[in-house]
Design an enzyme around this catalytic site. Structure first.
Site, short mmCIF file in Angstrom:
data_model
loop_
_atom_site.label_atom_id
_atom_site.label_comp_id
_atom_site.label_asym_id
_atom_site.label_seq_id
_atom_site.Cartn_x
_atom_site.Cartn_y
_atom_site.Cartn_z
N THR A 146 48.32 50.12 43.03
CA THR A 146 47.11 49.34 43.29
C THR A 146 47.54 48.03 43.96
O THR A 146 47.73 47.99 45.16
CB THR A 146 46.32 49.08 41.99
N THR A 179 49.00 46.91 32.21
CA THR A 179 48.13 47.73 33.05
C THR A 179 49.01 48.69 33.82
O THR A 179 49.27 48.54 34.99
CB THR A 179 47.26 46.91 34.01
N GLU A 259 52.06 40.22 39.94
CA GLU A 259 51.23 39.63 40.99
C GLU A 259 51.56 38.16 41.24
O GLU A 259 51.39 37.31 40.37
CB GLU A 259 49.75 39.76 40.60
N ASN A 378 43.78 37.58 41.97
CA ASN A 378 42.83 38.00 40.94
C ASN A 378 41.45 37.37 41.07
O ASN A 378 40.55 37.65 40.27
CB ASN A 378 43.40 37.72 39.56
N THR A 383 41.38 46.26 44.99
CA THR A 383 42.26 47.38 45.32
C THR A 383 41.92 48.61 44.53
O THR A 383 41.69 48.52 43.34
CB THR A 383 43.72 46.99 45.05
#
Length: 383
Positions: A146, A179, A259, A378, A383
């Site tokens: 993702t 995640t 990220e 974020n 995505t």
């Protein structure tokens, strides 16, 4: 270095149109036997996505013959139709492979609260079935990405057997698990009990100790598929060790792709009264935005670390705490130690050590810094 490195596995990754980018978004991994032993751990979030709810049922008998995964949509909070979409995808895979739907694990990742395009998903499944091959592992690893900037894969060789794996995950990395979607394959001959114990032990020491941003996902799944194709029955301890090594490698790849991060941070808590105390302290530090932004700014601000330690119920004397950045003990006995300017935080790897002086137990938590790029990523996730 793929899930198809062990004997008896095929995989595929294809583009079905679930992602607006047009990138690959449907993956399929198939166990061709002779055994179909499997083990899995799922998110502990009470708000679970439809594929988790389905896959928990599949894993009731500790066996699985295939797993279908999609990116481009989490299929979470999508109502009864969402669960029907999960069930239907398992049924389609089963029909095309001559299996039962209850043999097919389903995983999804992406935006929560958006319905999957079932027609596109079905088209992707059909294409993935046709594309299945022993060379398809890397394509499968790409299809589950993702916000990941690169695919994550691993292979470990045991005496007479192989462990392979793939993972995705770049944000919402917090126990348990993160995640993440992880598929691990092995051609070792292990029974269901051994597989379950080994996976839980490996997960506890690796994925469960990633704490990137303190946010727990709804879709987390770690699946282990064992087919016995090598004919090798490893010692349980040896197998657990090799599996843990593979999981640790994947976990560090996840951390390194968190990220927007610029620093990978290892938090070692030592001399704790209990391992739980050490873990609690490590997690408190990892979840301190003040600490994480300080590291981003290359500031070894040990005061923020002590403030986080003090929020826990761990046993320690506040006036006895020691803190080091990259081996430089800038806090000794709750007071200034070596000069802060002796610490160099220019490298990506950062190690923080906290000595509680309360016992002999220790634990490690892995996290990353908090950057402008994380906020940007974020603020408009799509995505």
């Amino acid at each position: 270095m793929t899930v198809t490195s062990p004997r008896g596995f095929r995989a595929a990754g294809v583009a079905a149109g679930l992602k607006a980018s047009g990138k690959p978004d449907v993956a399929l991994v198939v166990n061709d036997g002779p055994s179909d032993v499997a083990a899995a751990v799922f998110t502990t979030n009470r708000c679970k996505a439809n594929p988790v709810l389905w896959s928990e049922q599949v894993m009731a008998d500790r066996s699985a013959k295939a797993v279908v995964l999609n990116s481009g949509g989490a299929n979470c909070y999508t109502g009864p139709a969402g669960f029907q979409a999960t069930h239907a995808s398992a049924e389609l895979v089963a029909e095309r492979l001559g299996l039962g739907a209850i043999d097919v694990v389903v995983c999804s990742t992406g935006l929560i609260g958006e319905k999957l395009d079932r027609e596109a998903l079905n088209t992707g499944i059909e294409a993935a079935v046709k594309a299945l091959s022993v060379e398809g592992g890397s394509s499968a690893a790409e299809a589950i990405m993702t916000t990941d900037t690169r695919s994550k894969q691993v292979v470990r060789e045991g005496p007479g057997y192989t462990v392979g794996g793939m993972a995705k995950g770049a944000g919402m990395l917090a126990p348990a698990l993160a995640t993440m979607l992880v598929v691990i394959t092995t051609d070792a001959a292990v029974d269901a009990e051994t597989a379950d114990r080994a996976l839980r032990a490996a997960t506890r020491a690796t994925f469960d100790r990633l704490d990137s941003d303190g946010c727990m996902s709804t879709n987390d799944t770690v699946l282990l598929m064992c087919n016995g194709a090598s004919g090798t029955e490893p010692d349980a301890g040896e197998f657990t060790s090799l599996l843990t090594s593979a999981c640790h490698d994947l976990a560090m790849q996840l951390l390194g792709d968190a990220e927007g991060s610029e620093h990978d941070i290892t938090i070692d808590v030592v001399n704790a009264a209990t391992e739980d105390d050490a873990l609690a302290v490590g997690r408190a530090i990892a979840r301190s935005n003040l600490f994480k932004t300080a590291v981003f700014g290359k500031d070894p601000n040990w005061g923020r670390i002590l403030a986080a330690v003090g929020t826990t119920d761990a046993a320690f004397e506040p006036s006895a705490l020691d803190v080091a950045f990259n081996g430089v003990w800038i806090c000794r006995g709750g007071e200034p130690g070596e000069p802060r300017d002796a610490v160099d935080l220019s490298a990506r790897e950062v190690t923080v050590t906290v000595d509680l002086k309360a016992g002999s137990e220790a634990a490690t938590i892995w996290t990353n810094d908090l950057t402008h790029a994380y906020v940007h990523e974020n603020s408009a996730y799509s995505t």
